[in-house]
Enzyme design. Structure first.
Site, PDB file in Angstrom:
ATOM      1  N   GLU A 152       0.849  -1.184   0.000  1.00 34.20           N
ATOM      2  CA  GLU A 152       0.000   0.000   0.000  1.00 34.20           C
ATOM      3  C   GLU A 152       0.891   1.242   0.000  1.00 34.20           C
ATOM      4  O   GLU A 152       2.093   1.149  -0.233  1.00 34.20           O
ATOM      5  CB  GLU A 152      -0.939  -0.036   1.203  1.00 34.20           C
ATOM      6  CG  GLU A 152      -1.843  -1.263   1.259  1.00 34.20           C
ATOM      7  CD  GLU A 152      -2.873  -1.318   0.132  1.00 34.20           C
ATOM      8  OE1 GLU A 152      -3.040  -0.309  -0.587  1.00 34.20           O
ATOM      9  OE2 GLU A 152      -3.509  -2.371  -0.049  1.00 34.20           O
TER      10      GLU A 152
ATOM     11  N   HIS B 217      11.711 -15.222  -9.844  1.00 40.89           N
ATOM     12  CA  HIS B 217      10.662 -14.266 -10.193  1.00 40.89           C
ATOM     13  C   HIS B 217      11.203 -12.856 -10.459  1.00 40.89           C
ATOM     14  O   HIS B 217      10.454 -11.880 -10.370  1.00 40.89           O
ATOM     15  CB  HIS B 217       9.613 -14.230  -9.087  1.00 40.89           C
ATOM     16  CG  HIS B 217       8.970 -15.556  -8.826  1.00 40.89           C
ATOM     17  ND1 HIS B 217       8.156 -16.175  -9.749  1.00 40.89           N
ATOM     18  CD2 HIS B 217       9.032 -16.396  -7.759  1.00 40.89           C
ATOM     19  CE1 HIS B 217       7.732 -17.337  -9.259  1.00 40.89           C
ATOM     20  NE2 HIS B 217       8.257 -17.493  -8.057  1.00 40.89           N
TER      21      HIS B 217
ATOM     22  N   ARG C  27       3.570 -13.293  -8.234  1.00 39.59           N
ATOM     23  CA  ARG C  27       2.198 -13.469  -8.735  1.00 39.59           C
ATOM     24  C   ARG C  27       1.932 -12.711 -10.035  1.00 39.59           C
ATOM     25  O   ARG C  27       0.891 -12.880 -10.658  1.00 39.59           O
ATOM     26  CB  ARG C  27       1.201 -13.046  -7.652  1.00 39.59           C
ATOM     27  CG  ARG C  27       1.346 -13.884  -6.380  1.00 39.59           C
ATOM     28  CD  ARG C  27       0.358 -13.494  -5.313  1.00 39.59           C
ATOM     29  NE  ARG C  27      -1.011 -13.811  -5.687  1.00 39.59           N
ATOM     30  CZ  ARG C  27      -2.076 -13.562  -4.922  1.00 39.59           C
ATOM     31  NH1 ARG C  27      -1.907 -12.989  -3.730  1.00 39.59           N
ATOM     32  NH2 ARG C  27      -3.282 -13.876  -5.325  1.00 39.59           N
TER      33      ARG C  27
ATOM     34  N   LYS D 218     -23.582   8.253   0.613  1.00 40.53           N
ATOM     35  CA  LYS D 218     -22.857   7.016   0.310  1.00 40.53           C
ATOM     36  C   LYS D 218     -23.303   5.897   1.258  1.00 40.53           C
ATOM     37  O   LYS D 218     -22.890   5.839   2.410  1.00 40.53           O
ATOM     38  CB  LYS D 218     -21.347   7.232   0.430  1.00 40.53           C
ATOM     39  CG  LYS D 218     -20.763   8.176  -0.604  1.00 40.53           C
ATOM     40  CD  LYS D 218     -20.791   7.546  -1.991  1.00 40.53           C
ATOM     41  CE  LYS D 218     -20.099   8.456  -3.006  1.00 40.53           C
ATOM     42  NZ  LYS D 218     -20.098   7.855  -4.352  1.00 40.53           N
TER      43      LYS D 218
ATOM     44  N   ARG E 290     -12.607  -8.415   1.562  1.00 42.67           N
ATOM     45  CA  ARG E 290     -11.352  -8.243   2.295  1.00 42.67           C
ATOM     46  C   ARG E 290     -11.568  -8.539   3.772  1.00 42.67           C
ATOM     47  O   ARG E 290     -12.613  -8.189   4.336  1.00 42.67           O
ATOM     48  CB  ARG E 290     -10.817  -6.811   2.139  1.00 42.67           C
ATOM     49  CG  ARG E 290     -10.638  -6.338   0.706  1.00 42.67           C
ATOM     50  CD  ARG E 290      -9.623  -7.169  -0.060  1.00 42.67           C
ATOM     51  NE  ARG E 290      -8.294  -7.074   0.505  1.00 42.67           N
ATOM     52  CZ  ARG E 290      -7.425  -6.095   0.225  1.00 42.67           C
ATOM     53  NH1 ARG E 290      -7.773  -5.107  -0.600  1.00 42.67           N
ATOM     54  NH2 ARG E 290      -6.217  -6.093   0.761  1.00 42.67           N
TER      55      ARG E 290
END
EC number: 3.2.2.23
Length: 271
Positions: free
Chosen positions: A3, A90, A109, A150, A259
């Site tokens: 993140e 990788h 991945r 929202k 999540r």
């Protein structure tokens, strides 16, 4: 998934070895990532890097001819290594510099991306991004206005990159716990005071995570190979059934927006 703190950590780690040096060539061993590696990047040679910045979770390498846009995806990492370093399974991309070093991209991945653009202003992946969470633009008044009407779970709302970029699952969980707000609370029911608290807490949590080099749970490593140490500071994330650090009750988890979400039902009342 890396993140904002992890990407900012990566940016700070690689910048001294790239800025004001020249790219000799780019070696692409696996072009099939989330999107195919840009042809302009594959053929790039003898181009000076003039700056490095970040937008959301994207690394931006500014060159004399255009911009390299890197995204670490789910499991990607970048590190600076000598040019004669052994290649791991990788290691998909090397940006070879004229200082004896190279920027190596590893991604088990292959959900990351390495793209090229000549104009950041109309780069398609940036057009709908919200403000940076550490900027003045992200403030209580903005969050309050954005949340009106929202009917979305608050944690999902905070992770929407059109609202604010880079908060992510870990840091949304931690911020909501510190503020004592349930992750399923509807965004439209936020009060202005709660918005003040959330904005300040999100900024504080992200700054602390950056200082600690981000959070390593599985794949993420800093450019020098060290893990991110903020994992040791996590209050609720990944701590299901452990005692709440505030009240001693049991931390629970549930799935919100596909999540994992972690919270204390006593300290974070739904409402």
């Amino acid at each position: 998934m890396p993140e904002l703190p992890e990407v900012e950590t990566a940016l700070r780690g690689i910048s001294p070895y790239l800025k004001n040096f020249t790219i000799e060539k780019v070696v692409v061993r696996q072009p099939k990532l989330r999107w195919a590696v840009s042809e302009e990047l594959i053929t790039l040679k003898n181009v000076k890097i003039v700056d490095l910045t970040r937008r959301a979770k994207y690394l931006i390498i500014h060159t004399e001819k255009g911009y390299i846009i890197g995204h670490l995806g789910m499991s990607g990492s970048v590190r600076i290594v000598p040019q004669n370093s052994a290649i791991d399974k990788h290691d998909h991309i090397d940006i070879v510099m004229n200082n004896g070093k190279l920027l190596r991209y590893n991604d088990p991945r292959r959900f990351g991306a390495w793209l090229w653009t000549e104009n950041l202003d109309d780069f398609h992946l940036f057009l709908k991004l919200g403000p940076e969470p550490l900027s003045d633009e992200f403030n209580a008044e903005y969050l309050f206005k954005k949340s009106r009407q929202k009917s979305t779970a608050l944690k999902t709302f905070l992770m929407d990159n059109a609202v604010v970029v880079g908060v992510g699952n870990i840091y949304a969980n931690e911020s909501l716990f510190i503020c004592g707000i349930h992750p399923l609370k509807l965004a439209k029911n936020l009060t202005l005071n709660q918005c003040f608290s959330l904005v300040n807490t999100i900024k504080d949590v992200l700054r602390k995570a950056i200082i600690q080099g981000g959070t390593t749970l599985k794949d993420f490593l800093q450019p020098d190979g060290r893990p991110g140490y903020f994992a040791q500071e996590l209050l609720v994330y990944g701590n299901k059934d452990k005692p709440c650090p505030k009240c001693g009750g049991k931390i629970e988890s549930l799935i919100i927006g596909q999540r994992n979400s972690f919270f204390c039902p006593k300290c974070q009342k739904r409402g």
